[in-house]
Design an enzyme around this catalytic site. Structure first.
Site, PDB file in Angstrom:
ATOM      1  CD  GLU A 279       8.292   7.729 -21.813  1.00 55.83           C
ATOM      2  OE1 GLU A 279       9.483   7.937 -22.162  1.00 55.83           O
ATOM      3  OE2 GLU A 279       7.350   7.637 -22.592  1.00 55.83           O
ATOM      4  CB  CYS A 313      10.887   8.415 -25.949  1.00 57.44           C
ATOM      5  SG  CYS A 313       9.620   7.199 -25.548  1.00 57.44           S
ATOM      6  CD  GLU A 410      14.409  12.259 -27.413  1.00 52.55           C
ATOM      7  OE1 GLU A 410      14.025  13.277 -26.818  1.00 52.55           O
ATOM      8  OE2 GLU A 410      13.908  11.126 -27.215  1.00 52.55           O
TER       9      GLU A 410
HETATM   10  P1  NDP Z   1       7.685  19.371 -24.752  1.00 52.22           P
HETATM   11  O1  NDP Z   1       8.376  18.678 -23.648  1.00 52.22           O
HETATM   12  O2  NDP Z   1       7.755  20.858 -24.831  1.00 52.22           O
HETATM   13  O3  NDP Z   1       6.109  18.994 -24.781  1.00 52.22           O
HETATM   14  C1  NDP Z   1       5.501  17.948 -24.068  1.00 52.22           C
HETATM   15  C2  NDP Z   1       4.251  18.455 -23.341  1.00 52.22           C
HETATM   16  O4  NDP Z   1       4.632  19.395 -22.329  1.00 52.22           O
HETATM   17  C3  NDP Z   1       3.265  19.205 -24.241  1.00 52.22           C
HETATM   18  O5  NDP Z   1       1.945  18.971 -23.810  1.00 52.22           O
HETATM   19  C4  NDP Z   1       3.657  20.648 -23.984  1.00 52.22           C
HETATM   20  O6  NDP Z   1       2.644  21.565 -24.326  1.00 52.22           O
HETATM   21  C5  NDP Z   1       3.908  20.612 -22.493  1.00 52.22           C
HETATM   22  N1  NDP Z   1       4.687  21.727 -21.979  1.00 52.22           N
HETATM   23  C6  NDP Z   1       5.556  22.536 -22.636  1.00 52.22           C
HETATM   24  N2  NDP Z   1       6.078  23.463 -21.804  1.00 52.22           N
HETATM   25  C7  NDP Z   1       5.542  23.237 -20.578  1.00 52.22           C
HETATM   26  C8  NDP Z   1       5.690  23.837 -19.293  1.00 52.22           C
HETATM   27  N3  NDP Z   1       6.503  24.870 -19.104  1.00 52.22           N
HETATM   28  N4  NDP Z   1       5.005  23.331 -18.256  1.00 52.22           N
HETATM   29  C9  NDP Z   1       4.179  22.285 -18.425  1.00 52.22           C
HETATM   30  N5  NDP Z   1       3.973  21.677 -19.609  1.00 52.22           N
HETATM   31  C10 NDP Z   1       4.659  22.141 -20.685  1.00 52.22           C
HETATM   32  O7  NDP Z   1       8.211  18.762 -26.111  1.00 52.22           O
HETATM   33  P2  NDP Z   1       8.381  19.506 -27.504  1.00 52.22           P
HETATM   34  O8  NDP Z   1       7.070  19.504 -28.136  1.00 52.22           O
HETATM   35  O9  NDP Z   1       8.987  20.868 -27.373  1.00 52.22           O
HETATM   36  O10 NDP Z   1       9.449  18.579 -28.232  1.00 52.22           O
HETATM   37  C11 NDP Z   1      10.839  18.909 -28.112  1.00 52.22           C
HETATM   38  C12 NDP Z   1      11.671  17.685 -27.917  1.00 52.22           C
HETATM   39  O11 NDP Z   1      11.216  16.947 -26.781  1.00 52.22           O
HETATM   40  C13 NDP Z   1      11.591  16.671 -29.058  1.00 52.22           C
HETATM   41  O12 NDP Z   1      12.404  17.015 -30.105  1.00 52.22           O
HETATM   42  C14 NDP Z   1      12.031  15.423 -28.343  1.00 52.22           C
HETATM   43  O13 NDP Z   1      13.422  15.394 -28.249  1.00 52.22           O
HETATM   44  C15 NDP Z   1      11.425  15.568 -26.957  1.00 52.22           C
HETATM   45  N6  NDP Z   1      10.145  14.859 -26.822  1.00 52.22           N
HETATM   46  C16 NDP Z   1      10.150  13.642 -26.225  1.00 52.22           C
HETATM   47  C17 NDP Z   1       8.995  12.913 -26.159  1.00 52.22           C
HETATM   48  C18 NDP Z   1       8.967  11.556 -25.538  1.00 52.22           C
HETATM   49  O14 NDP Z   1       8.181  10.713 -25.952  1.00 52.22           O
HETATM   50  N7  NDP Z   1       9.758  11.300 -24.505  1.00 52.22           N
HETATM   51  C19 NDP Z   1       7.728  13.401 -26.725  1.00 52.22           C
HETATM   52  C20 NDP Z   1       7.815  14.735 -27.275  1.00 52.22           C
HETATM   53  C21 NDP Z   1       8.998  15.407 -27.322  1.00 52.22           C
HETATM   54  P3  NDP Z   1       2.715  22.272 -25.789  1.00 52.22           P
HETATM   55  O15 NDP Z   1       2.664  21.183 -26.762  1.00 52.22           O
HETATM   56  O16 NDP Z   1       1.532  23.122 -25.793  1.00 52.22           O
HETATM   57  O17 NDP Z   1       4.007  23.028 -25.809  1.00 52.22           O
END
Ligand code: NDP
Length: 511
Positions: A279, A313, A410
């Site tokens: 998602e 999102c 985004e």
């Molecule tokens: P991420 O995609 O990095 O984070 C989402 C989850 O994935 C967190 O638990 C994160 O851990 C984890 N994660 C990060 N890197 C890895 C990896 N290599 N393998 C497995 N899991 C991983 O989002 P960001 O926090 O960097 O946000 C950046 C952008 O993403 C936002 O500006 C937005 O555009 C989008 N976003 C979209 C969301 C949605 O609802 N669809 C929600 C959040 C972000 P950790 O937090 O420890 O890095």
């Protein structure tokens, strides 16, 4: 309800004193990992700090789980799945445990809302109803599916009489990787789908917001879930998240977050053919025709961008308004944006809280600057707000062009682009504008013309098309949610949600 002075929280914070003191007691000790029904430190002994985005101050620390901790949690989940009682437990008993967890969430709702607002920065008025209320609702809704996961009776085209059918079985061990914008709702939601289907689960919450997922672990233990069915491992994405995505003992990854990480997870999953639901992000269009309820459309669109400070999102961040009503829409949104009370999440009157982190605030501001440099008209906002927290003004950018970054990427902040369209454009051109995006999560249309609505529903490429304000947060759990294109794979919600945690087994019985 009395106001409580909260150390580490923004001045003026106000919440039930009982809920606040419980939450602060919870945060006073480092948060531990919940593995196999026990609370443990990370194998490395390492911890990390997390903060209150309303003040930028540290409010707690959590165990920095690494690959050995993920491995322990996956083994515990595997044991609970293969040898333990979970999939074999009568459906009614599984549903009862889910209901008990929902009741525990309700019973501790004020404390959970407080923690969620303190750590995640969303105003109490929204964490109470959307995050806490939504989490309990998702458990209850999916508890209803537990004994309704059916296959089909099949007609084989082969000669002879055989009886054929399909049955749905739980996929196995699920790795759930959740984001910071709705920590409790996302963790509970993925747990609800997994356990309803009969799977066991390891959750890796976002490093910025571990508080409510860990508190949820305590409620899971209290509700009486058998050890190993639900495990929670806090830690960094690149370490704990990657270890979970790579682990050969995980059968499915359920992820919500950025498209970049979603892509990396899919690449890793390809090695072992893990199932994935992703998602991801959105750049959702809102199309307002002059025959629609323009006032409600503009107000709803504005509120949709203020919700979670635009860190949502499904936010409708590309508004296309017919030229006849373009100025009216712009003025209505401007009026609402300039009146909105931006402030600390725990302050009772706050309508929009901070951005989650300094880094995310910088990211939002850099998009606004890029929009300005490209030639967008900044109608209101456009500035960060002074103080310790990570606050940005709600911002309207007018006349942005489809090729600019503010229209394509985004932003995940309180920024909306408003662009006019003309009659001469015709429906084809409006549809092309709406579809001119790498994303396809949600589209919203405001019109009273049924024919126009029908044509748009069919031709817009998005996982959800909402007409005249229907759908969206609060629409309930019955509606599948997910995206086309870069917005992801699979659906959460509805029977599609729970079924995506199952495998189909085809059975043919001869005589
Ligand atoms: P991420 O995609 O990095 O984070 C989402 C989850 O994935 C967190 O638990 C994160 O851990 C984890 N994660 C990060 N890197 C890895 C990896 N290599 N393998 C497995 N899991 C991983 O989002 P960001 O926090 O960097 O946000 C950046 C952008 O993403 C936002 O500006 C937005 O555009 C989008 N976003 C979209 C969301 C949605 O609802 N669809 C929600 C959040 C972000 P950790 O937090 O420890 O890095």
């Amino acid at each position: 309800m009395t106001g409580a002075a909260v150390p580490g929280a923004a001045p003026g914070a106000s919440a039930s004193s009982d809920a606040a003191s419980k939450a602060l007691r919870f945060l006073a000790k480092p948060l531990q990992l919940f593995i196999d029904g026990e609370w443990v430190a990370a194998a490395s002994g390492e911890t990390f700090d997390f903060e209150d985005p309303s003040t930028g101050r540290v409010i707690g620390s959590a165990a920095a789980g690494g690959a050995p901790d993920i491995d322990r949690a996956v083994r515990a989940a595997r044991k609970a799945f293969e040898e333990g009682p979970w999939p074999a437990l009568p459906a009614a008993e599984r549903a009862r445990l889910m209901m008990r967890l929902a009741d525990a969430i309700d019973a501790n709702g004020e404390e959970l809302a407080y923690l969620e607002s303190l750590n995640g920065g969303n105003p109490l008025r929204s964490t109470r109803s959307v995050d806490v209320g939504g989490a309990a609702e998702r458990l209850r809704y999916n508890a209803g599916w537990v004994n309704k996961i059916f296959g089909d009776t099949l007609l084989s085209s082969a000669r002879g009489s055989t009886l054929s059918c399909s049955i749905r079985e739980p996929i196995g061990v699920v790795g759930a990787i959740t984001p910071w914008n709705a920590p409790l709702f996302m963790a509970t939601g993925k747990i609800a789908l997994a356990v309803a289907a009969g799977c066991t689960v390891v959750v890796k919450p976002a490093e910025l917001t571990p508080a409510t997922a860990v508190r949820l672990g305590e409620l899971i233990a209290q509700a009486g879930f058998p050890a190993g069915v639900i495990n929670i491992v806090t830690g960094f994405g690149a370490v704990a998240g990657a270890a979970l995505a790579e682990h050969p003992g995980v059968d499915k990854i359920a992820f919500t977050g950025s498209t970049a990480v979603g892509r990396a997870i899919m690449t890793q999953a390809a090695q072992s053919m893990k199932r994935v639901t992703l998602e991801l992000g959105g750049k959702s269009p809102v199309i307002i025709f002059p025959d629609g309820d323009v006032e409600t459309a503009a107000r709803t669109a504005a509120m949709g961008v203020i919700f979670k400070s635009g860190q949502f999102c499904a936010a409708g961040t590309r508004i296309f308004a017919h030229r006849k009503i373009f100025d009216q829409v712009l003025q209505l949104i401007e009026r609402l944006f300039t009146a909105v009370k931006v402030g600390p999440a725990l302050r009772a009157e706050t309508e929009m809280g901070p951005i989650i982190s300094r880094k995310q605030l910088e990211r939002v501001m850099s998009y606004i600057e890029a929009g300005r440099a490209d030639g967008a008209q900044v109608i209101c906002g456009g500035q960060r707000l002074p103080g310790e927290g990570h606050f940005a003004q709600p911002t309207v950018l007018a006349h942005a062009r489809p090729e600019w970054s503010v229209m394509r990427e985004e932003i995940f902040g309180p920024v909306v682009c408003v662009t006019p369209f003309d009659d001469a454009a015709g429906l084809d051109e409006i549809i092309a504008l709406a579809n001119d995006s790498d994303y396809g999560l949600v589209a919203r249309v405001w019109t009273r013309d049924l024919g126009v609505a029908h044509r748009l529903i069919r031709r817009i490429k998005a996982g959800s098309v909402n007409i005249n304000g229907a759908g969206g947060p609060g629409a309930g759990e019955g509606l599948p949610f997910g995206g086309f294109k870069l917005s992801g794979i699979g659906r959460e919600g509805g029977h599609e949600g729970v079924e995506s945690y199952t495998e189909i087994k085809t059975v043919a019985i001869g005589y």
